[in-house]
Design a protein around this motif. Structure first.
Motif, PDB file in Angstrom:
ATOM      1  N   ALA A 111      -0.137  -5.841   4.882  1.00 15.34           N
ATOM      2  CA  ALA A 111       0.792  -6.744   4.200  1.00 15.34           C
ATOM      3  C   ALA A 111       0.218  -8.157   4.127  1.00 15.34           C
ATOM      4  N   VAL A 112      -0.437  -8.583   5.192  1.00 13.43           N
ATOM      5  CA  VAL A 112      -1.022  -9.929   5.234  1.00 13.43           C
ATOM      6  C   VAL A 112      -2.108 -10.084   4.176  1.00 13.43           C
ATOM      7  N   ILE A 113      -2.882  -9.016   3.940  1.00 14.72           N
ATOM      8  CA  ILE A 113      -3.941  -9.088   2.918  1.00 14.72           C
ATOM      9  C   ILE A 113      -3.415  -8.638   1.554  1.00 14.72           C
ATOM     10  N   ASP A 114      -2.089  -8.586   1.425  1.00 14.79           N
ATOM     11  CA  ASP A 114      -1.402  -8.310   0.155  1.00 14.79           C
ATOM     12  C   ASP A 114      -1.710  -6.924  -0.423  1.00 14.79           C
ATOM     13  N   ASN A 115      -1.854  -5.933   0.432  1.00 13.77           N
ATOM     14  CA  ASN A 115      -2.077  -4.569  -0.040  1.00 13.77           C
ATOM     15  C   ASN A 115      -0.830  -3.744   0.280  1.00 13.77           C
ATOM     16  N   ALA A 116       0.119  -3.771  -0.648  1.00 14.73           N
ATOM     17  CA  ALA A 116       1.408  -3.109  -0.431  1.00 14.73           C
ATOM     18  C   ALA A 116       1.264  -1.599  -0.314  1.00 14.73           C
ATOM     19  N   ASN A 117       0.362  -1.014  -1.067  1.00 19.37           N
ATOM     20  CA  ASN A 117       0.224   0.440  -1.064  1.00 19.37           C
ATOM     21  C   ASN A 117      -0.337   0.974   0.246  1.00 19.37           C
ATOM     22  N   ILE A 118      -1.260   0.246   0.859  1.00 21.58           N
ATOM     23  CA  ILE A 118      -1.760   0.680   2.161  1.00 21.58           C
ATOM     24  C   ILE A 118      -0.665   0.518   3.206  1.00 21.58           C
ATOM     25  N   ALA A 119       0.105  -0.561   3.119  1.00 24.32           N
ATOM     26  CA  ALA A 119       1.173  -0.807   4.087  1.00 24.32           C
ATOM     27  C   ALA A 119       2.240   0.298   4.030  1.00 24.32           C
ATOM     28  N   VAL A 120       2.753   0.571   2.840  1.00 25.89           N
ATOM     29  CA  VAL A 120       3.790   1.597   2.680  1.00 25.89           C
ATOM     30  C   VAL A 120       3.203   2.986   2.910  1.00 25.89           C
ATOM     31  N   GLY A 121       1.999   3.224   2.379  1.00 22.62           N
ATOM     32  CA  GLY A 121       1.365   4.526   2.518  1.00 22.62           C
ATOM     33  C   GLY A 121       1.063   4.883   3.955  1.00 22.62           C
ATOM     34  N   ASN A 122       0.658   3.899   4.740  1.00 24.04           N
ATOM     35  CA  ASN A 122       0.363   4.158   6.147  1.00 24.04           C
ATOM     36  C   ASN A 122       1.611   4.575   6.904  1.00 24.04           C
ATOM     37  N   GLY A 123       2.710   3.853   6.666  1.00 27.80           N
ATOM     38  CA  GLY A 123       3.959   4.186   7.355  1.00 27.80           C
ATOM     39  C   GLY A 123       4.457   5.586   7.018  1.00 27.80           C
ATOM     40  N   LEU A 124       4.427   5.926   5.732  1.00 27.75           N
ATOM     41  CA  LEU A 124       4.936   7.232   5.292  1.00 27.75           C
ATOM     42  C   LEU A 124       3.950   8.351   5.597  1.00 27.75           C
TER      43      LEU A 124
END
Length: 330
Positions: free
Chosen positions: A62-75
């Motif tokens: 999220a800090v590096i503005d990569n929303a897909n990695i952030a959401v994808g990692n959680g799911l």
């Protein structure tokens, strides 16, 4: 740059795995020498500790503005965790450990289903409204998660009050609980640091290799940050503490969803849900279905033969592998 990132990624994953082995060992000691038991220690203590890589990796994304990695990692961590759980069940199939699971995990499973449903609906209907630059889905997830944990703890406390519970021993009489707790905290901190390395190096791998950030987050980083969960489950099952194992997986899964709203706080481009790909709907749906299968096996009292017993595990393991291949290629 790509080779360096891969090396850092592998080292961070290895450190996480080693720390997870120690965490599971100390968690088993704590659960066996206190009144908390495997269910609570697994669902809360071990689940959160082994999920620290997901927390740091998701926040870093999220800090590096990569929303897909952030959401994808959680799911993606949800699907990998359940895959690992059933894979180990196949390995220990002769012991039929899943027939010895407490029915109280049912409530944690229901909470997991609810959180997955919120994500599916939010992404499908593009519910990107913001409040204080945080998406409304994040508020909904946080409220449901915290409220669900409170209800689960309340239910567990009522059962403790209704029956006398005494600590039991597994032969580790020479290992003080205080020492186990201190070492548990120490290895939790080590895992916390390793998680950031996984996320940052994974982001570089995604950019350098041309693989989509959604695939990297949902498969590569999710699997790597979930290795501590998988290893802790293996250690718990080896000592036949099946409630610790189930609690760790289900507890980790709901926590992995909760880290997305935390990451939303650090996301600088508004709501993290607005920039998340709809591709994550399939991952959330897979997590929903796999959790449903876990809940169904909690209701089993017996099975006729080994084949009947391992059928759910075969379905989950095979389904996850097929899902991963199509998701990665897509």
């Amino acid at each position: 740059m790509l080779l360096t990132s891969i090396i850092i990624f592998i080292i961070a994953a290895a450190v996480s795995v080693f720390s997870a082995i120690r965490l599971a060992t100390y968690a088993d000691i704590i659960s066996n020498k206190t009144k908390t038991g495997g269910l609570v220690v697994g669902t809360v203590l071990l689940a959160v500790a082994t999920s620290l890589p997901e927390l740091t990796a998701t926040i870093s994304a999220a800090v590096i503005d990569n929303a897909n990695i952030a959401v994808g990692n959680g799911l993606g961590s949800i699907t990998f965790n359940i895959f690992a759980l059933f894979l180990f069940d196949l390995y220990f199939r002769k012991k039929r450990l899943f027939l010895k699971v407490s029915a109280n995990h049912f409530y944690t499973g229901i909470l997991g289903l609810t959180l997955c449903a919120i994500i599916i609906l939010s992404l499908y209907f593009n519910l990107n409204q913001e409040l204080l630059r945080i998406g409304l889905p994040s508020f909904a997830i946080a409220v449901v998660y915290l409220g669900g944990l409170w209800l689960i703890s309340l239910k567990h406390q009522q059962e403790i009050d209704g029956e006398e519970t005494t600590p039991h021993n597994t032969g580790k009489t020479d290992f003080p609980v205080k020492t186990a707790i201190i070492r548990f905290i120490l290895f939790s901190l080590i895992i916390f640091v390793a998680g950031s390395s996984l996320s940052i190096s994974g982001d570089v791998i995604a950019q350098s290799s041309g693989i989509s950030a959604s695939a990297v987050g949902s498969l590569l980083i999710a699997a790597s940050t979930s290795l501590p969960d998988a290893v802790s489950v293996l250690v718990a099952l080896r000592v036949a503490n099946v409630n610790l194992a189930i609690g760790a997986i289900l507890g980790s899964n709901i926590f992995n969803v909760f880290v997305i709203p935390i990451a939303d706080i650090f996301y600088r481009n508004g709501s993290i849900w607005a920039d998340a790909s709809n591709q994550h709907i399939s991952t959330a749906a897979a997590g929903f279905m796999l959790t449903l299968i876990v809940i169904s096996i909690l209701k089993r009292n017996n099975t006729k033969n080994t084949l009947t017993y391992i059928t759910p595990s075969l379905i989950v393991v095979g389904g996850y592998l097929i899902f991963s291949v199509f998701y990665f290629l897509g």
